[in-house]
Design an enzyme around this catalytic site. Structure first.
Site, short mmCIF file in Angstrom:
data_model
loop_
_atom_site.label_atom_id
_atom_site.label_comp_id
_atom_site.label_asym_id
_atom_site.label_seq_id
_atom_site.Cartn_x
_atom_site.Cartn_y
_atom_site.Cartn_z
N ASP A 101 0.83 -1.23 0.00
CA ASP A 101 0.00 0.00 0.00
C ASP A 101 0.85 1.26 0.00
OD1 ASP A 101 0.66 -0.28 2.75
OD2 ASP A 101 -1.40 0.06 3.46
N GLY A 158 -3.27 -7.84 14.64
CA GLY A 158 -3.04 -7.55 13.23
C GLY A 158 -4.34 -7.53 12.44
N ASP A 163 -5.87 -0.39 5.70
CA ASP A 163 -6.77 -0.81 6.78
C ASP A 163 -8.02 0.07 6.83
OD1 ASP A 163 -4.60 -2.41 7.19
OD2 ASP A 163 -3.90 -1.36 8.99
C1 GLA Z 1 -0.21 -2.65 8.42
C2 GLA Z 1 -0.48 -1.24 7.92
C3 GLA Z 1 -1.03 -1.28 6.48
C4 GLA Z 1 -0.13 -2.14 5.58
C5 GLA Z 1 0.18 -3.49 6.23
C6 GLA Z 1 1.17 -4.29 5.44
O1 GLA Z 1 -1.40 -3.35 8.56
O2 GLA Z 1 -1.41 -0.59 8.74
O3 GLA Z 1 -1.16 0.01 5.97
O4 GLA Z 1 1.04 -1.46 5.24
O5 GLA Z 1 0.67 -3.32 7.54
O6 GLA Z 1 0.60 -4.69 4.24
#
Ligand code: GLA
Length: 394
Positions: A40, A129, A177
């Protein structure tokens, strides 16, 4: 205090803490990411989906210019912040997320003059996560926008929530996210082009394929603010600069990697280039109804995240290996890395994979992992007042 039958826990919590009825109640989900990890912030593609777990915010306007925040998950840490004093660093802990969104809204020209009372409830595990922070930001932002009648397109709110997280809370996350929480549709994954912001809903119905997506909360806890995530971002920016492009998204051929003499930067860039290709491959497979075919792509993503991007962690590696040995079609670590959850694609209606992972963790003397079904669910919606189609998207 009234406690009408059928009141949501967040509404009851609101009544408990603030002594009156909430004017608006919003729910924003956490997310899983099918594929597209660490792409992202490289302006590439991601393919997350909303979970049916999330954060609910019951809210009402005030007249004294204070943002009053109460969380059922942190009953001993209430926060009352005069809106006029909001500035990065002024609020810490969980309250920084909703306060940061109010700060970002004010910065975007929405002063929220009278303030607001927010009562917050969550059924998302924290630090797993699954984007509990983004869900908190998005539910708070929608509640504030709803209370003040703001005309705020969701992609704009996603950007403001990310701004709050980056510049108020101080966590350098990307846009995935918040976009997943706000823009996902039930039964679909959200293909997001992080450069243009364009989204496409990609059908994702594991049950129809006789399969299931299983989240494995490995129990290892991560913190995006611990520096390693930011270090990966810097490495990617450096690799892009050395290759003479604005972002690694612009690089589509692995041939370009020979221009990078630093082996670490070469590995980081290789992950991003191949991961973007895997998102494209996954979309093609899903579009022709071949979810089973996605299994090997998930496994390749894990290998790349572990070896090239070096963000996996021992519990995730063990969970992936045990899942594959027990009949999973594919599995990988999920999210930023260094802790949190893994995702496995498994045959529906069996426990062989979760049993095998639990047994392997026990054999190593690790605490047992937790398992959650990952069902592609609706993006954020309003619960009160209810409206015609119940989506809150009006
Ligand atoms: C976390 C960050 C996202 C993305 C992921 C890895 O979740 O909040 O923005 O970078 O890591 O894909």
């Amino acid at each position: 205090m009234s406690d009408p039958a059928g009141a949501l826990p967040a509404e009851r919590w609101f009544g408990d803490r603030f002594g009156g009825p909430a004017g608006q109640v919003w729910r924003a989900p956490g997310r899983a990411n099918l594929i597209g990890e660490h792409t992202d912030y490289n302006q590439g593609w991601v393919l997350p989906f909303a979970l049916d777990l999330g954060v609910t915010v019951a809210a009402a306007r005030r007249g004294d210019g204070v943002l009053a925040l109460r969380s059922r998950q942190a009953p001993r840490a209430p926060a009352d912040v005069p809106l006029a004093t909001l500035a990065p660093g002024a609020v810490t802990g969980w309250a920084a997320y909703p306060a940061g969104v109010a700060w970002a809204l004010r910065g975007a020209g929405h002063p929220l003059v009278g303030g607001a009372s927010l009562a917050i409830d969550s059924d998302l595990p924290q630090g797993a996560g699954l984007s509990s922070s983004a869900a908190l930001e998005c539910a708070s932002g929608l509640a504030l926008a709803g209370l003040y009648g703001l005309d705020l397109p969701r992609p704009e709110l996603a950007t403001l929530a990310q701004h709050a997280e980056n510049d108020f809370v101080g966590v350098p996350s990307g846009i995935m996210d918040q976009a997943a929480s706000l823009l996902s549709r039930v039964g679909h994954a959200l293909l997001l082009d992080c450069r243009s912001g364009a989204t496409t809903d990609i059908p994702l119905d594991p049950a129809a394929a006789g399969l299931a997506l299983l989240i494995i909360d490995t129990g290892a806890r991560h913190a995006l603010g611990d520096g390693r995530y930011a270090q990966r971002r810097r490495e990617c920016d450096r690799a892009a600069a050395l290759l003479g492009v604005a972002s690694l998204r612009e690089v589509t051929s692995l041939d370009a990697l020979s221009q990078l003499t630093d082996p670490v930067l070469r590995r980081r860039a290789r992950h991003v280039i191949t991961e973007n290709a895997r998102v494209e491959q996954t979309v093609a497979l899903l579009t022709r109804g071949d979810l089973a075919g996605v299994g090997p792509v998930l496994l390749a993503s894990h290998a790349s995240l572990a070896s090239d991007f070096e963000v996996s962690w021992p519990e995730a590696d063990v969970a992936v290996d045990a899942a594959m040995a027990a009949g999973a079609l594919g599995a990988r670590m999920m999210g930023g890395g260094f802790g949190g959850s893994a995702l496995a694609l498994v045959p529906a209606g069996q426990t062989a994979v979760s049993d095998a992972i639990t047994a392997e963790f026990a054999r190593r003397g690790w605490p047992p992992p937790a398992f959650l079904p990952a069902v592609p669910s609706a993006g954020a919606f309003r619960l009160r007042p209810t409206d015609g189609d119940g989506t809150g998207r009006g």
